[in-house]
Scaffold this active site. Structure first.
Site, PDB file in Angstrom:
ATOM      1  N   GLU A  58      10.867  -7.867  -3.661  1.00  0.00           N
ATOM      2  CA  GLU A  58      11.341  -6.530  -3.261  1.00  0.00           C
ATOM      3  C   GLU A  58      10.847  -6.319  -1.835  1.00  0.00           C
ATOM      4  OE1 GLU A  58      13.143  -4.499  -5.084  1.00  0.00           O
ATOM      5  OE2 GLU A  58      13.060  -5.539  -7.001  1.00  0.00           O
ATOM      6  N   LEU A  59      11.741  -6.536  -0.870  1.00  0.00           N
ATOM      7  CA  LEU A  59      11.267  -6.590   0.518  1.00  0.00           C
ATOM      8  C   LEU A  59      11.755  -5.397   1.345  1.00  0.00           C
ATOM      9  CD1 LEU A  59      11.699 -10.454   0.932  1.00  0.00           C
ATOM     10  CD2 LEU A  59       9.770  -9.167   0.000  1.00  0.00           C
ATOM     11  N   LYS A  82      -2.770  -8.391  -7.437  1.00  0.00           N
ATOM     12  CA  LYS A  82      -3.347  -8.562  -6.091  1.00  0.00           C
ATOM     13  C   LYS A  82      -2.730  -7.429  -5.262  1.00  0.00           C
ATOM     14  CE  LYS A  82      -3.149 -10.048  -1.652  1.00  0.00           C
ATOM     15  NZ  LYS A  82      -3.688  -8.757  -1.184  1.00  0.00           N
ATOM     16  N   HIS A  83      -3.528  -6.392  -5.063  1.00  0.00           N
ATOM     17  CA  HIS A  83      -3.001  -5.239  -4.328  1.00  0.00           C
ATOM     18  C   HIS A  83      -3.254  -5.432  -2.827  1.00  0.00           C
ATOM     19  CE1 HIS A  83      -1.080  -1.488  -4.201  1.00  0.00           C
ATOM     20  NE2 HIS A  83      -1.542  -0.960  -5.321  1.00  0.00           N
ATOM     21  N   GLY A 139       6.908  -6.112  -0.686  1.00  0.00           N
ATOM     22  CA  GLY A 139       6.249  -6.126   0.616  1.00  0.00           C
ATOM     23  C   GLY A 139       7.222  -6.491   1.715  1.00  0.00           C
ATOM     24  N   SER A 140       6.651  -7.025   2.783  1.00  0.00           N
ATOM     25  CA  SER A 140       7.453  -7.339   3.969  1.00  0.00           C
ATOM     26  C   SER A 140       8.138  -8.700   3.807  1.00  0.00           C
ATOM     27  CB  SER A 140       6.528  -7.391   5.184  1.00  0.00           C
ATOM     28  OG  SER A 140       5.618  -8.454   4.998  1.00  0.00           O
ATOM     29  N   CYS A 149      10.382   1.928   1.872  1.00  0.00           N
ATOM     30  CA  CYS A 149      11.294   0.797   2.097  1.00  0.00           C
ATOM     31  C   CYS A 149      12.735   1.288   2.218  1.00  0.00           C
ATOM     32  CB  CYS A 149      11.173  -0.219   0.976  1.00  0.00           C
ATOM     33  SG  CYS A 149      11.338   0.492  -0.662  1.00  0.00           S
ATOM     34  N   TRP A 165       0.808  -1.221   0.000  1.00  0.00           N
ATOM     35  CA  TRP A 165       0.000   0.000   0.000  1.00  0.00           C
ATOM     36  C   TRP A 165       0.843   1.274   0.000  1.00  0.00           C
ATOM     37  CZ3 TRP A 165       2.162   2.297   4.016  1.00  0.00           C
ATOM     38  CH2 TRP A 165       2.783   1.444   4.942  1.00  0.00           C
TER      39      TRP A 165
HETATM   40  P1  NAP Z   1       3.042  -7.138   3.204  1.00  0.00           P
HETATM   41  O1  NAP Z   1       2.184  -7.274   4.391  1.00  0.00           O
HETATM   42  O2  NAP Z   1       4.060  -8.170   2.950  1.00  0.00           O
HETATM   43  O3  NAP Z   1       2.064  -6.986   1.940  1.00  0.00           O
HETATM   44  C1  NAP Z   1       2.521  -6.879   0.613  1.00  0.00           C
HETATM   45  C2  NAP Z   1       1.544  -7.618  -0.280  1.00  0.00           C
HETATM   46  O4  NAP Z   1       1.649  -9.021  -0.014  1.00  0.00           O
HETATM   47  C3  NAP Z   1       0.100  -7.258  -0.025  1.00  0.00           C
HETATM   48  O5  NAP Z   1      -0.628  -7.327  -1.221  1.00  0.00           O
HETATM   49  C4  NAP Z   1      -0.360  -8.346   0.949  1.00  0.00           C
HETATM   50  O6  NAP Z   1      -1.719  -8.558   0.950  1.00  0.00           O
HETATM   51  C5  NAP Z   1       0.388  -9.532   0.420  1.00  0.00           C
HETATM   52  N1  NAP Z   1       0.630 -10.554   1.442  1.00  0.00           N
HETATM   53  C6  NAP Z   1       1.133 -10.374   2.660  1.00  0.00           C
HETATM   54  N2  NAP Z   1       1.252 -11.552   3.315  1.00  0.00           N
HETATM   55  C7  NAP Z   1       0.801 -12.508   2.462  1.00  0.00           C
HETATM   56  C8  NAP Z   1       0.652 -13.921   2.562  1.00  0.00           C
HETATM   57  N3  NAP Z   1       0.997 -14.577   3.658  1.00  0.00           N
HETATM   58  N4  NAP Z   1       0.146 -14.577   1.500  1.00  0.00           N
HETATM   59  C9  NAP Z   1      -0.201 -13.891   0.400  1.00  0.00           C
HETATM   60  N5  NAP Z   1      -0.096 -12.555   0.253  1.00  0.00           N
HETATM   61  C10 NAP Z   1       0.405 -11.872   1.281  1.00  0.00           C
HETATM   62  O7  NAP Z   1       3.826  -5.771   3.208  1.00  0.00           O
HETATM   63  P2  NAP Z   1       3.359  -4.408   3.881  1.00  0.00           P
HETATM   64  O8  NAP Z   1       3.685  -4.471   5.317  1.00  0.00           O
HETATM   65  O9  NAP Z   1       1.976  -4.098   3.498  1.00  0.00           O
HETATM   66  O10 NAP Z   1       4.326  -3.381   3.123  1.00  0.00           O
HETATM   67  C11 NAP Z   1       5.367  -2.746   3.716  1.00  0.00           C
HETATM   68  C12 NAP Z   1       6.658  -3.505   3.504  1.00  0.00           C
HETATM   69  O11 NAP Z   1       6.978  -3.454   2.119  1.00  0.00           O
HETATM   70  C13 NAP Z   1       7.825  -2.883   4.209  1.00  0.00           C
HETATM   71  O12 NAP Z   1       8.617  -3.895   4.773  1.00  0.00           O
HETATM   72  C14 NAP Z   1       8.579  -2.182   3.099  1.00  0.00           C
HETATM   73  O13 NAP Z   1       9.946  -1.977   3.370  1.00  0.00           O
HETATM   74  C15 NAP Z   1       8.356  -3.104   1.943  1.00  0.00           C
HETATM   75  N6  NAP Z   1       8.541  -2.439   0.655  1.00  0.00           N
HETATM   76  C16 NAP Z   1       9.600  -2.834  -0.117  1.00  0.00           C
HETATM   77  C17 NAP Z   1       9.862  -2.176  -1.316  1.00  0.00           C
HETATM   78  C18 NAP Z   1      11.009  -2.582  -2.197  1.00  0.00           C
HETATM   79  O14 NAP Z   1      11.027  -2.173  -3.372  1.00  0.00           O
HETATM   80  N7  NAP Z   1      11.960  -3.346  -1.731  1.00  0.00           N
HETATM   81  C19 NAP Z   1       9.022  -1.141  -1.722  1.00  0.00           C
HETATM   82  C20 NAP Z   1       7.943  -0.785  -0.908  1.00  0.00           C
HETATM   83  C21 NAP Z   1       7.715  -1.446   0.285  1.00  0.00           C
HETATM   84  P3  NAP Z   1      -2.681  -8.016   2.140  1.00  0.00           P
HETATM   85  O15 NAP Z   1      -2.577  -6.551   2.147  1.00  0.00           O
HETATM   86  O16 NAP Z   1      -4.022  -8.507   1.720  1.00  0.00           O
HETATM   87  O17 NAP Z   1      -2.193  -8.629   3.407  1.00  0.00           O
END
Ligand code: NAP
Length: 460
Positions: free
Chosen positions: A229-230, A155-156, A207-208, A263, A131
């Site tokens: 990309e975490l 899948k956002h 994501g995370s 991130c 997000w």
């Molecule tokens: P997240 O919880 O991992 O979510 C990212 C995406 O993955 C969302 O669409 C989420 O869906 C989905 N997701 C999460 N857990 C899942 C699972 N167990 N099974 C299937 N899908 C799953 O990440 P966030 O906390 O929202 O985002 C922030 C993180 O992203 C931070 O750690 C940040 O540093 C990192 N980030 C990295 C970059 C990069 O380029 N390296 C850029 C931006 C952000 P739901 O929302 O439905 O849970």
């Protein structure tokens, strides 16, 4: 997982909610995207480059609506949401201009015959996005793959469903063929089934670590190529000879842009001791002058976090840091609101045994470390399981380049905070993930480098 809901983090009020798709809606989406892939295989990428230019234009035309919705759903300042749309227009134009050239066939030197490889699409890619930059994260995957000829199932994140729908609509409005990008509000179980489906050929997740591990595991189990990309815990290294003006300018938003939810935000500020007090004062100056308020208002400079849940998680981490010995150098006064505001805080004296030492703090928290010298700074920067980005602030550019080469991250910015553009590869090492997005490198993530060799002369 949470429900797909639009909740304004400024006042914690829900204004829309969305249902998961039915099995037949998912199947239709997979069919449509797969058929488009088959069709695109016979078309010149230059045709799609033209359409991508139209998409850039359409983003410009819909900028106000899109920026406002992103602000309403995840709380970022409207000005930053507008900047996000501008970056995405630039990324689309970059690939519209250069994408076809990147796909030209590559001759190979060999004595075995006339050899080259062609760069072909592989099929439908699943993009699983966070997000924090609702549009940018999608465009990073969509624009290059659109030129390659890989349609996208999106899948956002659960908290930006309206933005996801609007992005899909804007792409459709730009004469992009039906199925270029299809947004689905998938549950985690549905996502796992989609990854398994033979029509999906790759998975791109931003994501995370937690999300990355689950999705990479599904991709691995099904032998689908993935990019991850975490998170990051980026070091911002300030050397003895840092230019004070540059330092002041860069610190203006290095830790507070997007309410610190970037991130590559400068999460660990590592300062040689000769500059420590000065840096703390500069940061306090920045933090104490922030103006919390409605992120839609131009005068607001401190936005809420993306959700009350995120605020609670960050508060817990900060409490643990303080219990573990961290000192509070400064904290912004409490913000009276039922929204997701977090009062920016500057922490010092975070020891290696502090629970947050190797954690990502996703919000306006500056962790400031005092080190004896540059060697200790580099060692501390590398003492992390993350390896996404970093910064080096120094007047001696050649020397800063040497320092950059010693840091175990995917990106280093000299005399600046994080940066992104269509032509710059983005990605990390260690637990910050693998693969690159953007630039020519990122465009090749889901390309089939198909070798063709003519050995006729050897077999006559
Ligand atoms: P997240 O919880 O991992 O979510 C990212 C995406 O993955 C969302 O669409 C989420 O869906 C989905 N997701 C999460 N857990 C899942 C699972 N167990 N099974 C299937 N899908 C799953 O990440 P966030 O906390 O929202 O985002 C922030 C993180 O992203 C931070 O750690 C940040 O540093 C990192 N980030 C990295 C970059 C990069 O380029 N390296 C850029 C931006 C952000 P739901 O929302 O439905 O849970």
């Amino acid at each position: 997982m949470a429900k797909y809901q639009s909740i304004n983090p400024y006042n914690n009020t829900e204004f829309a909610s969305y249902k998961n798709p039915t099995a037949s809606q998912i199947d239709d989406a997979l069919n449509l995207t797969h058929m488009l892939y088959k069709k695109w295989r016979h078309e010149d990428p230059a045709t799609r480059a033209e359409i991508l230019g139209e998409i850039a234009h359409s983003l410009e035309e819909n900028k106000d609506e899109l920026a406002k919705l992103m602000t309403l759903e995840m709380g970022k300042l409207l000005k930053e949401a507008e900047e996000e749309v501008d970056i995405c227009i630039e990324i689309c134009n970059y690939y519209a201009k250069n994408g076809s050239d990147f796909l030209k066939k590559q001759p190979l030197e060999t004595n075995l015959g006339n050899a080259y490889y062609i760069k072909q699409a592989t099929g439908v890619i699943l993009a699983c996005e966070p997000w924090n930059f609702p549009l940018y994260q999608v465009i990073r995957v969509f624009a290059p793959n659109f030129i390659v000829g890989n349609p996208i199932i999106l899948k956002h994140a659960h908290n930006v469903p309206g933005s996801a729908a609007l992005i899909e609509k804007i792409i459709k409005r730009s004469k992009a063929p039906e199925g270029s990008l299809i947004n689905l509000y998938l549950s985690y179980d549905q996502l796992a089934d989609v990854i398994k489906d033979p029509r999906i050929q790759g998975v791109a997740l931003t994501g995370s670590e937690r999300g990355g591990i689950s999705v990479a595991e599904e991709a691995g189990k099904n032998l689908k190529k993935s990019t991850m990309e975490l998170g990051g815990n980026d070091a911002f290294i300030i050397l003895d000879d840092a230019d004070p003006t540059i330092l002041r300018n860069v610190l203006q938003d290095a830790r507070t842009y997007n309410a610190g939810q970037v991130c590559t935000s400068s999460k660990r500020i590592i300062v040689t001791k000769s500059r420590y007090d000065e840096v703390l004062k500069m940061l306090k100056d920045v933090f104490s002058n922030l103006k919390p308020g409605d992120p839609l208002e131009k005068t607001t400079t401190l936005a809420p976090l993306n959700s009350v849940k995120a605020k609670e998680k960050l508060q817990k981490q900060v409490d643990e840091a303080i219990d573990g010995g961290a000192q509070v150098y400064y904290q912004f006064p409490e913000i009276n609101s039922n929204g997701a505001f977090f009062s920016p805080i500057i922490l010092t004296d975070i020891g290696k045994d502090n629970p947050v030492f190797n954690q990502e703090l996703f919000g306006p928290v500056a962790e400031v470390f005092c080190v004896e010298d540059e060697n200790e700074a580099i060692k501390l920067a590398n003492n992390s399981s993350y390896g996404l980005g970093s910064s080096v602030i120094s007047k001696d550019i050649e020397h800063a380049q040497d320092v950059a080469a010693q840091i175990e991250t995917g990106m280093t910015v000299i005399n600046g905070r994080w940066i992104t553009a269509g032509e710059l590869p983005f990605g990390g090492v260690k637990r910050s993930g693998y693969g690159r997005e953007l630039s020519e490198l990122g465009m090749m993530a889901f390309v089939n480098e198909h070798l063709v060799i003519d050995v006729t002369k050897n077999n006559r």
